[in-house]
Scaffold this motif. Structure first.
Motif, PDB file in Angstrom:
ATOM      1  N   GLU A   1       0.783  -1.203  -0.035  1.00  0.00           N
ATOM      2  CA  GLU A   1       0.216  -0.051  -0.020  1.00  0.00           C
ATOM      3  C   GLU A   1       0.934   1.275  -0.059  1.00  0.00           C
ATOM      4  O   GLU A   1       2.057   1.302   0.536  1.00  0.00           O
ATOM      5  CB  GLU A   1      -0.851   0.193   1.208  1.00  0.00           C
ATOM      6  N   ILE A   2       0.364   2.319  -0.697  1.00  0.00           N
ATOM      7  CA  ILE A   2       1.142   3.528  -0.597  1.00  0.00           C
ATOM      8  C   ILE A   2       0.144   4.717  -0.283  1.00  0.00           C
ATOM      9  O   ILE A   2      -0.910   4.442   0.207  1.00  0.00           O
ATOM     10  CB  ILE A   2       1.564   3.854  -1.876  1.00  0.00           C
ATOM     11  N   VAL A   3       0.724   5.716   0.052  1.00  0.00           N
ATOM     12  CA  VAL A   3       0.096   6.900   0.497  1.00  0.00           C
ATOM     13  C   VAL A   3      -0.640   7.994  -0.299  1.00  0.00           C
ATOM     14  O   VAL A   3      -0.215   7.726  -1.552  1.00  0.00           O
ATOM     15  CB  VAL A   3       1.030   7.820   1.465  1.00  0.00           C
ATOM     16  N   LEU A   4      -1.225   8.882   0.268  1.00  0.00           N
ATOM     17  CA  LEU A   4      -1.922   9.710  -0.801  1.00  0.00           C
ATOM     18  C   LEU A   4      -1.877  11.134  -0.457  1.00  0.00           C
ATOM     19  O   LEU A   4      -1.976  11.528   0.710  1.00  0.00           O
ATOM     20  CB  LEU A   4      -3.646   9.218  -0.644  1.00  0.00           C
ATOM     21  N   THR A   5      -1.623  11.973  -1.529  1.00  0.00           N
ATOM     22  CA  THR A   5      -1.789  13.574  -1.281  1.00  0.00           C
ATOM     23  C   THR A   5      -2.695  13.915  -2.367  1.00  0.00           C
ATOM     24  O   THR A   5      -2.941  13.049  -3.257  1.00  0.00           O
ATOM     25  CB  THR A   5      -0.127  14.202  -1.588  1.00  0.00           C
TER      26      THR A   5
ATOM     27  N   PRO B   1      10.335  11.272  -3.323  1.00  0.00           N
ATOM     28  CA  PRO B   1       8.903  10.590  -3.510  1.00  0.00           C
ATOM     29  C   PRO B   1       8.220  10.929  -4.697  1.00  0.00           C
ATOM     30  O   PRO B   1       8.283  11.995  -4.858  1.00  0.00           O
ATOM     31  CB  PRO B   1       8.323  10.578  -2.130  1.00  0.00           C
TER      32      PRO B   1
ATOM     33  N   HIS C   1       4.638  10.855  -6.476  1.00  0.00           N
ATOM     34  CA  HIS C   1       3.375  10.667  -6.322  1.00  0.00           C
ATOM     35  C   HIS C   1       2.499  10.795  -7.782  1.00  0.00           C
ATOM     36  O   HIS C   1       2.752  11.842  -8.527  1.00  0.00           O
ATOM     37  CB  HIS C   1       2.415  11.442  -5.376  1.00  0.00           C
TER      38      HIS C   1
ATOM     39  N   ASP D   1       5.572   6.020  -5.181  1.00  0.00           N
ATOM     40  CA  ASP D   1       5.644   6.306  -3.793  1.00  0.00           C
ATOM     41  C   ASP D   1       4.224   6.659  -3.178  1.00  0.00           C
ATOM     42  O   ASP D   1       4.292   6.896  -1.753  1.00  0.00           O
ATOM     43  CB  ASP D   1       6.802   7.041  -3.399  1.00  0.00           C
ATOM     44  N   GLY D   2       3.473   7.159  -3.904  1.00  0.00           N
ATOM     45  CA  GLY D   2       2.141   7.758  -3.483  1.00  0.00           C
ATOM     46  C   GLY D   2       1.505   7.946  -4.600  1.00  0.00           C
ATOM     47  O   GLY D   2       1.714   7.787  -5.970  1.00  0.00           O
TER      48      GLY D   2
END
Lengths: 103, 352
Positions: B70-74, B313, B315, B350-351
């Motif tokens: 899982e990856i992160v969100l902006t 990173p 995204h 990375d996101g």
């Protein structure tokens, strides 16, 4: 990753603060919390960890013990070993931290 | 005669289409080749093409990544996707809580509904107040976001000449000068707003849709980022692009000696890194006339080239009309989840 349901907010903080790529950021957070990388996205494990450490949750039983928002971020700063601008500003404005100390 | 098996997918405009295995494989190959031709990047490996085929044809509506991937969100929501775009009357300070407590977002940005720094400058104190309120009650990172949107600085309502009208008139020198002046105005406004948000406690500044007005717009973003991060090393900046290719509306502008016009993501990210940004928002345009397999193969090829060289990173921007996502306002989850999975597992982002 699920934000405060899991550890998404914590991993993103490491990307923002230290420019860590995803694997490094997840490993860092996992080591600080004492869990595996896979645990970081497990809502059951992370609810326990966040409750124990007071790192904020998405759902709590209504009570005066709820730790969220700026209170949780004060703890996140300590657990992750980073500076969070909103926490620093809050302390400064509340008279807990002087501008000189911040520098 | 038995009818050939087909798979349900979509075109870049979102319309449903059924394609055979042969057609999907041909489009994955062609999308990859197009990225190689345009960006002069390495093609996706045959092994990755095979994995991409599996993602495109995976059974079920929504697909996902394996646990642990899982990856992160902006995002570039501005904190107004619910109150303005969905017409749910709600102050944006409270909207951030919905993102955090109900939607499980990793972060959100607050911004003015007229999402550009020129407009935000005039109401920066009020915006900072809203951000400060939200920061008291939320736990996840809150950024302040807006677009440099340099077109706002052109006449008749802006201070400089309009290069989009000067260029067709053959007034090249005037068009150059107008853009160079607009860069100065833009950088001044972005850094002014960033300063207010820093003092309010922002967790970062999101420079969104950079390069929308061309190379001068991208230059303003880079220069503003450099100034913000030099002045406040503890104020991270995310730079998200407008498109895959920096348009040469000026054509001669450089940053750190590198000409900006014509840069693709794998070159853009290195300059964003040099400017001091923490996160690069990668964009690959969606072609509405092509299929999802074609668009996502092209996207992954560009993305691999970018993440391979990135020191910060990356995204991927997976909104309307970018990174394999169709050009529609309401997103089809079948395609968005496939685009996301491919970007994570093959593009190594990375996101999002």
């Amino acid at each position: 990753m699920g934000g405060v349901r899991t550890a998404g907010d914590l991993v993103l903080r490491m990307q923002l603060a230290e420019k860590m790529k995803i694997d490094e950021a997840k490993s860092y957070v996992a080591s600080k919390l004492g869990v595996t990388v896979e645990d970081l996205c497990d809502v059951v494990t992370m609810t326990d960890i966040r409750t124990d450490l007071g790192l904020g949750l998405c759902h709590v039983e209504p009570s005066g013990k709820e730790i969220n928002g700026i209170m949780a971020k004060c703890r996140i700063e300590e657990v992750l070993g980073i500076r969070i601008n909103s926490v620093q500003r809050f302390k400064e404005n509340a008279g807990i931290l002087s501008k000189e100390a911040r520098r | 005669m038995k009818e050939e098996k087909t798979f349900r997918t979509r075109m870049g405009d979102g319309s449903l289409v059924r394609m055979t295995e042969e057609e999907i494989r041909a489009d994955i190959w062609a999308g990859t080749e197009d990225a190689v031709r345009c960006g002069k990047v390495e093609p996706m490996s045959e092994e990755d093409m095979e994995k991409l085929y599996d993602i495109v044809t995976a059974p079920g509506g929504v697909v996902g990544v394996s646990p642990g991937r899982e990856i992160v969100l902006t995002n570039d929501s501005g904190g107004y996707k619910i109150n303005v775009k969905s017409q749910v009357p709600l102050p944006k300070e409270m909207e951030t809580l919905l993102y955090e407590r109900c939607l499980g977002c990793d972060s959100v940005d607050i911004g003015n509904t007229d999402y550009n720094f020129k407009t935000a400058k005039g109401i920066a104190e009020r915006e900072a107040g809203a951000l400060q309120q939200a920061l008291q009650v939320t736990t996840m990172p809150l950024l302040y976001g807006a677009m440099p949107d340099m077109g706002f600085y052109t006449q008749p309502d802006g201070p400089v000449g309009n290069w989009a009208t000067l260029l067709p008139e053959g007034k090249i020198q005037e068009a150059w000068e107008a853009q160079e002046q607009a860069v100065k105005h833009s950088v001044k406004d972005i850094t002014f707003v960033a300063e207010k948000m820093y003092k309010a406690g922002a967790d970062g500044i999101n420079l969104d849709t950079c390069g929308a007005s061309g190379d001068a717009d991208f230059l303003a973003s880079l220069e503003a980022c450099e100034q913000i991060t030099s002045r406040h090393p503890d104020l991270p900046v995310e730079i998200g692009m407008a498109g895959e290719f920096v348009l040469g509306m000026h054509g001669r502008l450089k940053y750190k000696g590198k000409r900006l016009a014509g840069l693709y993501p794998h070159d853009q990210v290195k300059l964003v890194e040099e400017a001091g940004a923490s996160i690069f928002g990668l964009v690959v345009n969606t072609n509405c006339s092509r299929s999802f397999p074609w668009n996502i193969a092209r996207t992954i090829t560009f993305t691999q080239a970018c993440t391979k060289v990135a020191g910060i990173p990356v995204h991927a921007d997976v909104g309307m009309g970018v990174c394999g996502v169709p050009m529609v306002e309401i997103m089809p989850a079948d395609i968005v989840s496939r685009a996301d999975k491919a970007l994570v597992e093959l593009g190594k982002v990375d996101g999002l």
